[in-house]
Write a protein that holds these residues in place. Structure first.
Motif, PDB file in Angstrom:
ATOM      1  N   HIS A 151       7.949  16.894  30.096  1.00 28.45           N
ATOM      2  CA  HIS A 151       7.695  17.896  29.057  1.00 28.45           C
ATOM      3  C   HIS A 151       6.289  17.786  28.469  1.00 28.45           C
ATOM      4  N   CYS A 161      10.201  26.658  30.203  1.00 31.37           N
ATOM      5  CA  CYS A 161      10.854  25.383  30.542  1.00 31.37           C
ATOM      6  C   CYS A 161      12.257  25.356  29.945  1.00 31.37           C
ATOM      7  N   CYS A 163      13.441  23.262  28.097  1.00 29.68           N
ATOM      8  CA  CYS A 163      13.422  22.739  26.728  1.00 29.68           C
ATOM      9  C   CYS A 163      13.172  23.845  25.706  1.00 29.68           C
ATOM     10  N   ARG A 165      10.305  25.623  25.522  1.00 26.58           N
ATOM     11  CA  ARG A 165       8.880  25.882  25.344  1.00 26.58           C
ATOM     12  C   ARG A 165       8.296  26.440  26.650  1.00 26.58           C
ATOM     13  N   CYS A 168       5.419  23.335  30.390  1.00 27.61           N
ATOM     14  CA  CYS A 168       5.704  21.919  30.640  1.00 27.61           C
ATOM     15  C   CYS A 168       5.473  21.581  32.121  1.00 27.61           C
TER      16      CYS A 168
HETATM   17 ZN   LIG Z   1       9.824  21.368  28.551  1.00 29.69          ZN
END
Ligand SMILES: [Zn+2]
Length: 261
Positions: A151, A161, A163, A165, A168
């Motif tokens: 990340h 991504c 996550c 965001r 990454c």
């Molecule tokens: Zn990420």
């Protein structure tokens, strides 16, 4: 002593049960997730483990797992397979002895560091490229530290991504810019972590990618930086499983402790 090692990943799982991990013929069995049984992937792992045990009761069990567990051994988070959330993993994989469940990249790094005793004074960074990107760092002469290099942001406003965001490293490994993304991440890591050995493993690593990264690194790093050359994992895609085997054997009770007096 029977040791059971299990490696759970984004495409499936591997398992190995052995009395002697160095014996010829000690090979892992592997499963690819059955898409028709996506709701019971933990059950598929249980079946695989039972098949390699062949009726034996293990003395020690270790499991390499990419997600995180709570204190009760229940899966709290696995962004790439969110349907595992809430699975009582340590209970499902208890075949008579509670399993040690640990980060798959950390266990892979453990195996790769053990395979290179000469690398300890140099420091070593391990990157495991799979559905996600895991890693661990051993500072020169020190022990291993878990980390989440997948990340690291390599391109603001880049690819989305898991996550939540954008940009990454692990999101860019699926693109044509994979080598650039990896070289940028390694150059940034080398700025803050001391290491002269860079080991790259996992299922989506390969010689062409490592060659491209080695060529790109001097172009993206700060001039004068002493950069490591990427080297392949000695255990290939089996590093996490080998690390689980090591961890299980380290954790197992000694023969003296298990023998009634
Ligand atoms: Zn990420």
């Amino acid at each position: 002593m029977v040791t059971l090692a299990i490696d759970i990943g984004g495409s499936g799982a591997r398992a190995l049960a052995t009395d002697d991990p160095d014996a010829p013929g000690t090979e892992a069995r592997e499963l690819r997730w059955d898409r028709a049984r996506v709701d019971d992937e933990p059950g598929q792992v249980v079946e695989l483990a039972r098949s390699v045990l062949g009726g034996r009761v293990p003395d020690a069990v270790a499991v390499a797992f990419p997600g995180s567990l709570d204190a009760a051994g229940v899966v709290r988070r696995w962004p790439n397979r969110p349907w595992w959330t809430g699975v009582a993993l340590t209970a499902r994989l208890d075949f008579g002895v509670p399993p040690l469940v640990d980060d798959d990249a950390y266990l892979a790094a453990l195996a790769e560091l053990a395979a290179r005793p000469e690398a300890r004074p140099d420091g070593l960074f391990y990157l495991g490229l799979g559905t996600g990107v895991g890693g661990a760092w051993a500072q020169p002469g020190g022990g291993l530290v878990r980390c989440e290099p997948g990340h690291l942001i390599v391109r603001p406003d880049g690819e989305p991504c898991s996550c939540g965001r954008r940009g990454c490293l692990q999101a860019h490994l699926r693109t044509a810019d994979a080598a650039w993304a990896l070289a940028l991440a390694v150059a940034n890591l080398a700025e803050i972590c001391a290491f002269r050995r860079l080991v790259v493993g996992g299922g989506t690593s390969g010689p062409a990618l490592l060659r491209d990264v080695a060529e790109l690194l001097p172009r993206v790093a700060r001039p004068g930086t002493d950069l490591p050359r990427p080297e392949p994992a000695r255990h290939g895609a089996g590093s996490s499983l080998r690390g689980a085997l090591l961890a299980a054997r380290l954790r197992a009770p000694s023969c003296d402790e298990r023998t009634p007096t």
